[in-house]
Scaffold this motif. Structure first.
Motif, PDB file in Angstrom:
ATOM      1  N   GLY A  34       0.784  -1.235   0.000  1.00 16.25           N
ATOM      2  CA  GLY A  34       0.000   0.000   0.000  1.00 16.25           C
ATOM      3  C   GLY A  34       0.808   1.273   0.000  1.00 16.25           C
ATOM      4  O   GLY A  34       0.238   2.356  -0.154  1.00 16.25           O
ATOM      5  N   ALA A  35       2.128   1.182   0.170  1.00 17.10           N
ATOM      6  CA  ALA A  35       2.979   2.373   0.233  1.00 17.10           C
ATOM      7  C   ALA A  35       3.741   2.541  -1.080  1.00 17.10           C
ATOM      8  O   ALA A  35       4.296   1.566  -1.612  1.00 17.10           O
ATOM      9  CB  ALA A  35       3.949   2.275   1.403  1.00 17.10           C
ATOM     10  N   PRO A  36       3.809   3.748  -1.629  1.00 11.49           N
ATOM     11  CA  PRO A  36       4.499   3.955  -2.904  1.00 11.49           C
ATOM     12  C   PRO A  36       6.011   3.884  -2.752  1.00 11.49           C
ATOM     13  O   PRO A  36       6.586   4.365  -1.778  1.00 11.49           O
ATOM     14  CB  PRO A  36       4.059   5.376  -3.312  1.00 11.49           C
ATOM     15  N   VAL A  37       6.659   3.276  -3.729  1.00  8.39           N
ATOM     16  CA  VAL A  37       8.109   3.162  -3.761  1.00  8.39           C
ATOM     17  C   VAL A  37       8.685   4.355  -4.522  1.00  8.39           C
ATOM     18  O   VAL A  37       8.218   4.682  -5.618  1.00  8.39           O
ATOM     19  CB  VAL A  37       8.536   1.838  -4.437  1.00  8.39           C
ATOM     20  N   LEU A  38       9.670   5.018  -3.931  1.00  5.45           N
ATOM     21  CA  LEU A  38      10.310   6.184  -4.548  1.00  5.45           C
ATOM     22  C   LEU A  38       9.287   7.258  -4.919  1.00  5.45           C
ATOM     23  O   LEU A  38       9.355   7.865  -5.984  1.00  5.45           O
ATOM     24  CB  LEU A  38      11.129   5.765  -5.778  1.00  5.45           C
ATOM     25  N   TRP A  39       8.367   7.486  -4.009  1.00  2.00           N
ATOM     26  CA  TRP A  39       7.267   8.424  -4.257  1.00  2.00           C
ATOM     27  C   TRP A  39       7.765   9.833  -4.554  1.00  2.00           C
ATOM     28  O   TRP A  39       7.273  10.501  -5.472  1.00  2.00           O
ATOM     29  CB  TRP A  39       6.328   8.425  -3.060  1.00  2.00           C
ATOM     30  N   ASP A  40       8.730  10.315  -3.791  1.00  2.00           N
ATOM     31  CA  ASP A  40       9.238  11.679  -3.997  1.00  2.00           C
ATOM     32  C   ASP A  40       9.828  11.853  -5.390  1.00  2.00           C
ATOM     33  O   ASP A  40       9.678  12.909  -6.014  1.00  2.00           O
ATOM     34  CB  ASP A  40      10.283  12.029  -2.941  1.00  2.00           C
ATOM     35  N   TYR A  41      10.501  10.824  -5.881  1.00  2.00           N
ATOM     36  CA  TYR A  41      11.102  10.908  -7.207  1.00  2.00           C
ATOM     37  C   TYR A  41      10.017  10.934  -8.291  1.00  2.00           C
ATOM     38  O   TYR A  41      10.120  11.683  -9.267  1.00  2.00           O
ATOM     39  CB  TYR A  41      12.043   9.725  -7.432  1.00  2.00           C
ATOM     40  N   HIS A  42       8.994  10.116  -8.125  1.00  2.00           N
ATOM     41  CA  HIS A  42       7.911  10.077  -9.113  1.00  2.00           C
ATOM     42  C   HIS A  42       7.154  11.401  -9.152  1.00  2.00           C
ATOM     43  O   HIS A  42       6.867  11.930 -10.231  1.00  2.00           O
ATOM     44  CB  HIS A  42       6.948   8.933  -8.789  1.00  2.00           C
ATOM     45  N   THR A  43       6.803  11.918  -7.990  1.00  5.42           N
ATOM     46  CA  THR A  43       6.034  13.167  -7.974  1.00  5.42           C
ATOM     47  C   THR A  43       6.874  14.341  -8.468  1.00  5.42           C
ATOM     48  O   THR A  43       6.341  15.258  -9.112  1.00  5.42           O
ATOM     49  CB  THR A  43       5.492  13.460  -6.562  1.00  5.42           C
ATOM     50  N   ALA A  44       8.180  14.313  -8.191  1.00  2.16           N
ATOM     51  CA  ALA A  44       9.046  15.386  -8.688  1.00  2.16           C
ATOM     52  C   ALA A  44       9.079  15.377 -10.215  1.00  2.16           C
ATOM     53  O   ALA A  44       9.004  16.433 -10.858  1.00  2.16           O
ATOM     54  CB  ALA A  44      10.450  15.238  -8.117  1.00  2.16           C
ATOM     55  N   ARG A  45       9.184  14.180 -10.815  1.00  2.00           N
ATOM     56  CA  ARG A  45       9.200  14.110 -12.276  1.00  2.00           C
ATOM     57  C   ARG A  45       7.849  14.505 -12.850  1.00  2.00           C
ATOM     58  O   ARG A  45       7.767  15.171 -13.893  1.00  2.00           O
ATOM     59  CB  ARG A  45       9.585  12.705 -12.737  1.00  2.00           C
ATOM     60  N   LEU A  46       6.782  14.114 -12.176  1.00  2.00           N
ATOM     61  CA  LEU A  46       5.444  14.488 -12.623  1.00  2.00           C
ATOM     62  C   LEU A  46       5.293  16.010 -12.651  1.00  2.00           C
ATOM     63  O   LEU A  46       4.764  16.589 -13.616  1.00  2.00           O
ATOM     64  CB  LEU A  46       4.405  13.862 -11.691  1.00  2.00           C
ATOM     65  N   LEU A 134      10.405  17.625 -25.340  1.00  2.00           N
ATOM     66  CA  LEU A 134       9.665  16.576 -24.649  1.00  2.00           C
ATOM     67  C   LEU A 134      10.578  15.543 -23.997  1.00  2.00           C
ATOM     68  O   LEU A 134      10.092  14.597 -23.383  1.00  2.00           O
ATOM     69  CB  LEU A 134       8.715  15.870 -25.623  1.00  2.00           C
ATOM     70  N   ALA A 135      11.886  15.727 -24.124  1.00  2.00           N
ATOM     71  CA  ALA A 135      12.828  14.760 -23.573  1.00  2.00           C
ATOM     72  C   ALA A 135      12.788  14.762 -22.047  1.00  2.00           C
ATOM     73  O   ALA A 135      12.719  15.818 -21.421  1.00  2.00           O
ATOM     74  CB  ALA A 135      14.246  15.079 -24.044  1.00  2.00           C
ATOM     75  N   GLY A 136      12.788  13.568 -21.466  1.00  3.89           N
ATOM     76  CA  GLY A 136      12.871  13.449 -20.016  1.00  3.89           C
ATOM     77  C   GLY A 136      11.559  13.540 -19.275  1.00  3.89           C
ATOM     78  O   GLY A 136      11.539  13.462 -18.049  1.00  3.89           O
ATOM     79  N   ILE A 137      10.444  13.710 -19.995  1.00  5.11           N
ATOM     80  CA  ILE A 137       9.141  13.743 -19.325  1.00  5.11           C
ATOM     81  C   ILE A 137       8.273  12.616 -19.883  1.00  5.11           C
ATOM     82  O   ILE A 137       8.465  12.158 -21.005  1.00  5.11           O
ATOM     83  CB  ILE A 137       8.419  15.097 -19.486  1.00  5.11           C
ATOM     84  N   LYS A 138       7.320  12.174 -19.080  1.00  2.00           N
ATOM     85  CA  LYS A 138       6.425  11.085 -19.500  1.00  2.00           C
ATOM     86  C   LYS A 138       5.107  11.716 -19.956  1.00  2.00           C
ATOM     87  O   LYS A 138       4.134  11.792 -19.219  1.00  2.00           O
ATOM     88  CB  LYS A 138       6.224  10.098 -18.346  1.00  2.00           C
ATOM     89  N   HIS A 139       5.106  12.162 -21.220  1.00  2.00           N
ATOM     90  CA  HIS A 139       3.901  12.794 -21.767  1.00  2.00           C
ATOM     91  C   HIS A 139       2.945  11.731 -22.288  1.00  2.00           C
ATOM     92  O   HIS A 139       3.318  10.565 -22.468  1.00  2.00           O
ATOM     93  CB  HIS A 139       4.268  13.788 -22.868  1.00  2.00           C
ATOM     94  N   LEU A 140       1.713  12.132 -22.546  1.00  2.00           N
ATOM     95  CA  LEU A 140       0.665  11.159 -22.879  1.00  2.00           C
ATOM     96  C   LEU A 140       0.684  10.702 -24.330  1.00  2.00           C
ATOM     97  O   LEU A 140       0.041   9.706 -24.659  1.00  2.00           O
ATOM     98  CB  LEU A 140      -0.715  11.759 -22.565  1.00  2.00           C
ATOM     99  N   ASN A 141       1.374  11.409 -25.195  1.00  2.00           N
ATOM    100  CA  ASN A 141       1.380  11.011 -26.600  1.00  2.00           C
ATOM    101  C   ASN A 141       2.399   9.896 -26.813  1.00  2.00           C
ATOM    102  O   ASN A 141       3.600  10.143 -26.886  1.00  2.00           O
ATOM    103  CB  ASN A 141       1.728  12.214 -27.482  1.00  2.00           C
TER     104      ASN A 141
END
Length: 204
Positions: A34-46, A134-141
């Motif tokens: 139930g706990a996110p792994v590397l949450w701070d890193y994911h939200t920072a990239r988001l 768009l490099a380095g980001i996880k965009h929807l396209n």
């Protein structure tokens, strides 16, 4: 203003810009008990992705709320999607932007044999377009990824590598791929760094 998060059974509005244009970003996060792994890193990239696209990022409280609640399995995958929200016709963004946050968590069962024995990988024929903005980001396209994945149906092939040109592989299609070409010394150094990160996160 952030649009309210949508439940799984509610459809995304037809005028949502993420649905119409891929105007948004996403993250895929592993939940362990139930706990996110590397949450701070994911939200920072988001948030970096939102900033790059000029989309107001949701507050940390809204993001944290997406993984609250009792787990449905020992391991789960949390998918986060942020779009620019609804807009009119055409590519110009609306005068008032109300981003939309969507989330979904599903049980995850890893294939142990793949990370113990390795996998078969192919180099995709499709070549990635070069777009530094768009490099380095996880965009929807993700149409390049969709077209690349259509290149094979052999279930023994677990992954496809994508490249801008031959021998400059820079992306892949499924999960996380580790290519083991490091010396034992460098591998041990990296392993220790990762263990340190995990311990710091567990004690946070």
């Amino acid at each position: 203003m952030m649009s309210p998060a949508l439940p799984d059974n509610q459809q995304v509005p037809f005028d949502d810009r993420g649905f119409a244009y891929g105007d948004g970003v996403f993250e895929t996060v592993l939940l362990r008990a139930g706990a996110p792994v590397l949450w701070d890193y994911h939200t920072a990239r988001l948030k970096r992705g939102c900033q790059r696209l000029g989309i107001p990022a949701p507050c940390q409280t809204s993001l944290d709320a997406t993984w609250q609640g009792a787990p449905t399995a020992a391991l789960e995958v949390l998918k986060l999607v942020i779009t620019r929200g609804s807009g009119g016709r055409g590519y110009a963004e609306p005068d008032i932007v109300s981003p939309r946050l969507l989330s979904r968590r599903t049980p995850f069962q890893p294939l142990v044999s793949r990370w113990q024995q390795g996998v078969t990988v192919r180099l995709c024929n499709l070549r990635l377009g070069h777009q530094p903005c768009l490099a380095g980001i996880k965009h929807l396209n993700r149409l390049e990824n969709v077209l690349a994945r259509r290149e094979w149906s052999d279930t023994s092939i677990a992954e496809g590598l994508l490249a801008v040109c031959i021998q400059h592989e820079c992306d892949h299609l499924n999960g996380k791929l580790f290519v083991d070409y490091l010396s034992n010394l460098k591998r041990d150094r990296i392993r220790k760094k990762l263990e340190k990160i995990h311990k710091a996160q567990a004690n946070a």
